[in-house]
Scaffold this active site. Sequence first.
Site, mmCIF file in Angstrom:
data_model
loop_
_atom_site.group_PDB
_atom_site.id
_atom_site.type_symbol
_atom_site.label_atom_id
_atom_site.label_comp_id
_atom_site.label_asym_id
_atom_site.label_seq_id
_atom_site.Cartn_x
_atom_site.Cartn_y
_atom_site.Cartn_z
ATOM 1 N N SER A 107 -11.165 -32.306 22.603
ATOM 2 C CA SER A 107 -10.700 -31.015 22.114
ATOM 3 C C SER A 107 -9.193 -30.841 22.301
ATOM 4 O O SER A 107 -8.619 -31.307 23.288
ATOM 5 C CB SER A 107 -11.460 -29.882 22.796
ATOM 6 O OG SER A 107 -11.430 -30.025 24.183
ATOM 7 N N GLN A 109 -6.275 -28.901 23.551
ATOM 8 C CA GLN A 109 -6.312 -28.042 24.730
ATOM 9 C C GLN A 109 -4.933 -27.885 25.343
ATOM 10 O O GLN A 109 -4.000 -28.590 24.988
ATOM 11 C CB GLN A 109 -7.246 -28.663 25.770
ATOM 12 C CG GLN A 109 -6.859 -30.095 26.137
ATOM 13 C CD GLN A 109 -7.920 -30.750 27.021
ATOM 14 O OE1 GLN A 109 -7.704 -30.936 28.201
ATOM 15 N NE2 GLN A 109 -9.059 -31.070 26.440
ATOM 16 N N HIS A 111 -3.285 -26.549 29.436
ATOM 17 C CA HIS A 111 -3.649 -26.178 30.795
ATOM 18 C C HIS A 111 -2.651 -25.166 31.346
ATOM 19 O O HIS A 111 -1.455 -25.348 31.192
ATOM 20 C CB HIS A 111 -3.684 -27.411 31.690
ATOM 21 C CG HIS A 111 -4.528 -28.509 31.121
ATOM 22 N ND1 HIS A 111 -5.891 -28.411 31.020
ATOM 23 C CD2 HIS A 111 -4.205 -29.686 30.564
ATOM 24 C CE1 HIS A 111 -6.367 -29.504 30.455
ATOM 25 N NE2 HIS A 111 -5.361 -30.299 30.157
ATOM 26 N N LYS A 134 -3.150 -28.068 36.215
ATOM 27 C CA LYS A 134 -3.745 -29.364 35.905
ATOM 28 C C LYS A 134 -2.772 -30.239 35.134
ATOM 29 O O LYS A 134 -2.968 -30.513 33.947
ATOM 30 C CB LYS A 134 -5.033 -29.158 35.102
ATOM 31 C CG LYS A 134 -5.884 -30.428 35.016
ATOM 32 C CD LYS A 134 -6.971 -30.296 33.968
ATOM 33 C CE LYS A 134 -7.832 -31.543 33.953
ATOM 34 N NZ LYS A 134 -8.607 -31.661 32.729
ATOM 35 N N GLU A 136 -1.350 -33.547 33.721
ATOM 36 C CA GLU A 136 -2.026 -34.805 33.380
ATOM 37 C C GLU A 136 -0.999 -35.810 32.894
ATOM 38 O O GLU A 136 -0.046 -35.462 32.221
ATOM 39 C CB GLU A 136 -3.011 -34.599 32.223
ATOM 40 C CG GLU A 136 -4.189 -33.744 32.548
ATOM 41 C CD GLU A 136 -5.012 -33.401 31.320
ATOM 42 O OE1 GLU A 136 -6.210 -33.208 31.471
ATOM 43 O OE2 GLU A 136 -4.449 -33.310 30.215
ATOM 44 N N HIS A 281 -2.358 -30.407 23.512
ATOM 45 C CA HIS A 281 -2.526 -31.854 23.351
ATOM 46 C C HIS A 281 -3.977 -32.201 23.083
ATOM 47 O O HIS A 281 -4.874 -31.395 23.353
ATOM 48 C CB HIS A 281 -2.051 -32.591 24.607
ATOM 49 C CG HIS A 281 -2.772 -32.159 25.861
ATOM 50 N ND1 HIS A 281 -2.340 -31.095 26.609
ATOM 51 C CD2 HIS A 281 -3.889 -32.616 26.472
ATOM 52 C CE1 HIS A 281 -3.151 -30.940 27.641
ATOM 53 N NE2 HIS A 281 -4.112 -31.843 27.568
ATOM 54 N N ARG A 300 -9.033 -24.126 25.272
ATOM 55 C CA ARG A 300 -9.237 -24.985 24.106
ATOM 56 C C ARG A 300 -8.812 -24.321 22.801
ATOM 57 O O ARG A 300 -8.925 -23.110 22.642
ATOM 58 C CB ARG A 300 -10.705 -25.405 24.008
ATOM 59 C CG ARG A 300 -11.125 -26.318 25.142
ATOM 60 C CD ARG A 300 -12.593 -26.723 25.043
ATOM 61 N NE ARG A 300 -12.944 -27.583 26.176
ATOM 62 C CZ ARG A 300 -13.253 -27.126 27.386
ATOM 63 N NH1 ARG A 300 -13.308 -25.820 27.606
ATOM 64 N NH2 ARG A 300 -13.540 -27.958 28.369
ATOM 65 N N LYS A 306 -17.000 -25.883 22.195
ATOM 66 C CA LYS A 306 -16.965 -25.000 23.364
ATOM 67 C C LYS A 306 -16.138 -23.732 23.105
ATOM 68 O O LYS A 306 -15.475 -23.595 22.093
ATOM 69 C CB LYS A 306 -16.377 -25.752 24.553
ATOM 70 C CG LYS A 306 -17.276 -26.870 25.048
ATOM 71 C CD LYS A 306 -16.682 -27.487 26.297
ATOM 72 C CE LYS A 306 -17.479 -28.713 26.739
ATOM 73 N NZ LYS A 306 -16.711 -29.560 27.649
HETATM 74 ZN ZN LIG Z 1 -5.674 -32.023 28.981
#
Ligand SMILES: [Zn+2]
Length: 429
Positions: A107, A109, A111, A134, A136, A281, A300, A306
Amino acid sequence: MSDKLFRLDAGFQQYDWGKLGSTSAVAKYAAHSDPSVKIAEDKPYAELWMGTHTNVPSYRHDDKASLRDLISSNPKEFLGEDVIKKFQSTTELPFLFKVLSIRKVLSIQAHPDKALGKILRAQDPKNYPDDNHKPEMAIAVTDFEGLCGFKPLEEIADELKRIPELKAIVGDEIAESFIKNIKPHAVKGSSEDSENKKLLQSVFGKVMNASEPTIAENARLLVKRAETKPEDFNKPDLPQLIIDLNKQFPDDVGLFCGCLLLNHCKLNAGEAIFLRAKDPHAYINGDIIECMAASDNVVRAGFTPKFKDVKNLVDMLTYAYDPVEEQKMKTDAVPKSSGAGRSVCFNPPIEEFAIIQTTFAESTGTRHFEGLDGPSILITTSGNGYISSEGTKLKAEPGFVFFVAPNTAVDLEALDTDFVTYRAFVEAN
Ligand SMILES: [Zn+2]
């Protein structure tokens, strides 16, 4: 059995989007490191988890003690006092290290950062179960494709002119205003830059708030255009991307908010991207090494069945619009390391983790690393060698995972020039 350096057994997840059977790096690593794992060629193997997360904890290979229990029983030895103080935990690592093998788009998304994470959790604990940020980072193990950050403004303006379906969703007024008023060469942080971001937000907001029938109708026309008039698009790879992703998620808003508004990012093996807080991303395909802070905070936007929190999403994004080349990470030298081979560090601007990649493409031999002041986890992604420390010498083969305690010097010995390792670590200082 050493408590400073030992092998770990890492578990895996079989989400639907994973690569199938032995085409998946996750499956290959899992089966090579644990012969009892028999690869089913028709089943997806999506994620290998290395760390202390309770969903898929890692175990010490020799006695099957969980890494989490080992840390809890002696946090000073396994985390180090400075890391305990900094991250306020005596049970877990501040990072989760993974291998992902992606066959279908994940998906779109973004953060939240720490401040927004706290607010979202207070408002809606069901959808936002924790308040951590979060960050990444993804390093390509094989060639990788993803969507990452908004495209440069002039590229989006060009699409609004070329692609009637995008303009139909955005509406004439906002589209014309965007085309007319953007200042593509604004200095970052200037008032022109913040006006640019508002214009981009108005376009993105319009797409995200369009009704489902409007999206579906225009998605079908967009796919038709990609199939019959690929020359209408301003990038040669865009029509095929739209056709492919529409097969995975038919008539989805992600075709617009993702394919048309976000950078299509391709990484060669060994290249990396860092995904900043509040940057949209999506991973599309490839095998990657991923490291993240322990959190499940996700908002998302598309390519997902979802919950989509459109309001918070449209409000929260940074609306940075850098070209994709600027989103790729640069590498730093690795201090306190010497010998054969080459080590580089992917060091994102956050505290929870960094990753050292070590390769021996030129010649075999041994490379020495002084101790790091925090814990680390190392995985061999290809080739053969040894990892050793203070009398412990362990075979390192594809998929073999190791824990290295703080302040532990290690040597990596390459037996062939394919030998490649990635080591995620945290340092308190
Ligand atoms: Zn992510």
